[in-house]
Design a protein around this motif. Structure first.
Motif, PDB file in Angstrom:
ATOM      1  N   TYR A  28       5.348 -25.665 -15.787  1.00 54.84           N
ATOM      2  CA  TYR A  28       5.428 -25.128 -17.147  1.00 54.84           C
ATOM      3  C   TYR A  28       6.322 -25.995 -18.021  1.00 54.84           C
ATOM      4  CZ  TYR A  28       4.221 -21.113 -14.248  1.00 54.84           C
ATOM      5  OH  TYR A  28       3.643 -20.289 -13.319  1.00 54.84           O
TER       6      TYR A  28
ATOM      7  N   TYR B 289       8.477 -25.283 -21.553  1.00 58.68           N
ATOM      8  CA  TYR B 289       8.946 -24.326 -22.549  1.00 58.68           C
ATOM      9  C   TYR B 289       9.710 -25.073 -23.632  1.00 58.68           C
ATOM     10  CZ  TYR B 289       8.246 -20.360 -19.347  1.00 58.68           C
ATOM     11  OH  TYR B 289       7.728 -19.406 -18.522  1.00 58.68           O
TER      12      TYR B 289
ATOM     13  N   GLN C 154      12.823 -24.121 -26.455  1.00 56.77           N
ATOM     14  CA  GLN C 154      13.819 -23.139 -26.863  1.00 56.77           C
ATOM     15  C   GLN C 154      14.451 -23.632 -28.152  1.00 56.77           C
ATOM     16  OE1 GLN C 154      16.957 -22.681 -23.996  1.00 56.77           O
ATOM     17  NE2 GLN C 154      17.420 -20.597 -24.646  1.00 56.77           N
TER      18      GLN C 154
ATOM     19  N   GLY D  62      14.613 -17.344 -28.257  1.00 54.90           N
ATOM     20  CA  GLY D  62      14.170 -17.240 -26.875  1.00 54.90           C
ATOM     21  C   GLY D  62      13.290 -18.402 -26.465  1.00 54.90           C
ATOM     22  N   LEU D  63      12.600 -18.208 -25.359  1.00 55.87           N
ATOM     23  CA  LEU D  63      11.769 -19.264 -24.804  1.00 55.87           C
ATOM     24  C   LEU D  63      10.320 -19.118 -25.257  1.00 55.87           C
ATOM     25  CD1 LEU D  63      14.127 -18.683 -22.584  1.00 55.87           C
ATOM     26  CD2 LEU D  63      12.760 -20.253 -21.240  1.00 55.87           C
TER      27      LEU D  63
ATOM     28  N   LEU E  28       6.593 -20.511 -24.313  1.00 58.53           N
ATOM     29  CA  LEU E  28       5.778 -21.258 -23.369  1.00 58.53           C
ATOM     30  C   LEU E  28       4.832 -22.167 -24.142  1.00 58.53           C
ATOM     31  CD1 LEU E  28       4.868 -21.773 -20.429  1.00 58.53           C
ATOM     32  CD2 LEU E  28       3.263 -19.870 -20.705  1.00 58.53           C
TER      33      LEU E  28
ATOM     34  N   TYR F 151       1.076 -24.797 -19.424  1.00 56.91           N
ATOM     35  CA  TYR F 151       1.228 -24.565 -18.001  1.00 56.91           C
ATOM     36  C   TYR F 151       0.069 -25.216 -17.263  1.00 56.91           C
ATOM     37  CZ  TYR F 151      -2.070 -20.587 -18.167  1.00 56.91           C
ATOM     38  OH  TYR F 151      -3.162 -19.783 -18.330  1.00 56.91           O
TER      39      TYR F 151
ATOM     40  N   PHE G 148      15.182 -27.599 -27.552  1.00 56.31           N
ATOM     41  CA  PHE G 148      15.574 -27.776 -26.151  1.00 56.31           C
ATOM     42  C   PHE G 148      14.336 -27.516 -25.312  1.00 56.31           C
ATOM     43  CE2 PHE G 148      18.676 -28.496 -23.074  1.00 56.31           C
ATOM     44  CZ  PHE G 148      18.741 -27.500 -22.111  1.00 56.31           C
TER      45      PHE G 148
ATOM     46  N   LEU H 295      12.362 -27.265 -21.742  1.00 56.51           N
ATOM     47  CA  LEU H 295      12.623 -26.919 -20.350  1.00 56.51           C
ATOM     48  C   LEU H 295      11.349 -27.021 -19.537  1.00 56.51           C
ATOM     49  CD1 LEU H 295      14.830 -23.808 -21.013  1.00 56.51           C
ATOM     50  CD2 LEU H 295      15.577 -25.781 -19.697  1.00 56.51           C
TER      51      LEU H 295
ATOM     52  N   SER I 188       6.909 -22.572 -10.399  1.00 57.00           N
ATOM     53  CA  SER I 188       6.898 -21.352  -9.596  1.00 57.00           C
ATOM     54  C   SER I 188       5.790 -21.467  -8.561  1.00 57.00           C
ATOM     55  CB  SER I 188       6.669 -20.120 -10.475  1.00 57.00           C
ATOM     56  OG  SER I 188       5.311 -20.066 -10.891  1.00 57.00           O
TER      57      SER I 188
ATOM     58  N   LEU J 113      10.915 -18.054 -11.755  1.00 59.01           N
ATOM     59  CA  LEU J 113      10.787 -19.421 -12.235  1.00 59.01           C
ATOM     60  C   LEU J 113      12.020 -20.221 -11.836  1.00 59.01           C
ATOM     61  CD1 LEU J 113       9.517 -18.454 -15.736  1.00 59.01           C
ATOM     62  CD2 LEU J 113       8.272 -19.966 -14.210  1.00 59.01           C
TER      63      LEU J 113
ATOM     64  N   PHE K  29      13.985 -23.531 -13.090  1.00 62.10           N
ATOM     65  CA  PHE K  29      14.040 -24.351 -14.291  1.00 62.10           C
ATOM     66  C   PHE K  29      14.744 -25.676 -14.040  1.00 62.10           C
ATOM     67  CE2 PHE K  29      12.549 -21.683 -17.770  1.00 62.10           C
ATOM     68  CZ  PHE K  29      12.559 -20.423 -17.205  1.00 62.10           C
ATOM     69  N   GLY K  30      14.284 -26.696 -14.776  1.00 55.65           N
ATOM     70  CA  GLY K  30      15.022 -27.940 -14.851  1.00 55.65           C
ATOM     71  C   GLY K  30      16.220 -27.784 -15.777  1.00 55.65           C
ATOM     72  N   SER K  31      16.979 -28.847 -15.897  1.00 52.65           N
ATOM     73  CA  SER K  31      18.218 -28.781 -16.673  1.00 52.65           C
ATOM     74  C   SER K  31      18.001 -28.987 -18.166  1.00 52.65           C
ATOM     75  CB  SER K  31      19.222 -29.809 -16.150  1.00 52.65           C
ATOM     76  OG  SER K  31      18.628 -31.083 -16.129  1.00 52.65           O
ATOM     77  N   GLY K  32      16.781 -29.292 -18.567  1.00 58.73           N
ATOM     78  CA  GLY K  32      16.460 -29.326 -19.982  1.00 58.73           C
ATOM     79  C   GLY K  32      16.663 -30.676 -20.652  1.00 58.73           C
TER      80      GLY K  32
END
Lengths: 114, 113
Positions: free
Chosen positions: B34, B36, B38, B43-44, B46, B49, B88, B90, B94, B102, B104-107
């Motif tokens: 995925y 995302y 931000q 919020g996030l 999507l 995917y 940001f 991300l 999953s 989920l 997540f990577g560090s962005g």
């Protein structure tokens, strides 16, 4: 359809005080509920999850949440916060077999002051 | 154990320049992947995917595209960045079971100037 509402966008508290971050949900299917935490400039990580069973769920870093079906809530609590708990917290309803289609709340920024 | 790598951590790009953000996952096979976004104080959202190599689903029409050339590699691209692409980003993965969490990577903090 499912939705998640986080009732507070900002929660400032003093160190060692208790905190509650509120989350209400609506879902037409069986309910799983997650709380994620995002520290500054980082990705999200799972804090705790409710899948079934006991309605009181314990997570990492001393956090816990209580699933309340009658009030459609899943509030996050910690009895005594630390400066290091400063972060953004997201409540989420997972997206079935496609977890990426989770429905996230808009987030609550917890700021812990000394 | 599974790990997810996302780079770069920060990126400043001029309007109209191209974009390529890369994400790789280790320690698992055939993950759902995925992207995302931000926006500040929100919020996030999507964006894309993928449930398999070459399979991309777009959630919102936009100036971005995604590709999955390998099982554990997910790339977010743009031919010409807009100011509104700042945010940001991300990457996450999953498994395919019901109710999974989920990872997540560090962005990547992208600033388009």
């Amino acid at each position: 359809a499912q939705s998640v509402t986080q009732l507070d966008s900002q929660v400032p508290v003093f160190e060692e005080a208790p905190v509650e971050l509120r989350c209400n949900y609506s879902s037409s299917v069986s309910v799983y509920l997650f709380w994620y935490v995002q520290y500054p400039n980082q990705g999200l990580q799972l804090l705790l999850k409710y899948l079934s069973g006991s309605t009181l769920v314990k997570g990492i870093n001393g956090f816990e949440a209580e699933f309340n079906k009658s009030q459609t809530s899943f509030h996050l609590r910690k009895p005594s916060v630390h400066i290091s708990d400063t972060a953004e917290y997201f409540c989420a309803v997972p997206g079935g077999t496609n977890a990426g289609k989770s429905t996230f709340g808009d987030g609550t920024t917890l700021t812990v002051k000394p | 154990s599974q790990t997810i790598h996302q780079w770069p951590a920060t990126l400043v790009q001029p309007v109209g320049s191209p974009l390529s953000l890369e994400c790789t996952v280790e320690g698992t096979s055939n993950p759902n992947l995925y992207w995302y976004r931000q926006a500040a104080g929100r919020g996030l959202q999507l964006l894309f995917y993928s449930v398999g190599i070459g399979q991309i689903s777009s959630e919102v029409p936009q100036n971005l595209s995604a590709s999955r050339p390998q099982d554990r590699q997910f790339i977010l691209s743009s031919k010409k960045l807009l100011l509104s692409d700042s945010g940001f980003y991300l990457c996450a993965w999953s498994g395919g079971s019901w109710g999974e969490k989920l990872f997540f990577g560090s962005g990547t903090q992208l600033s388009v100037l």
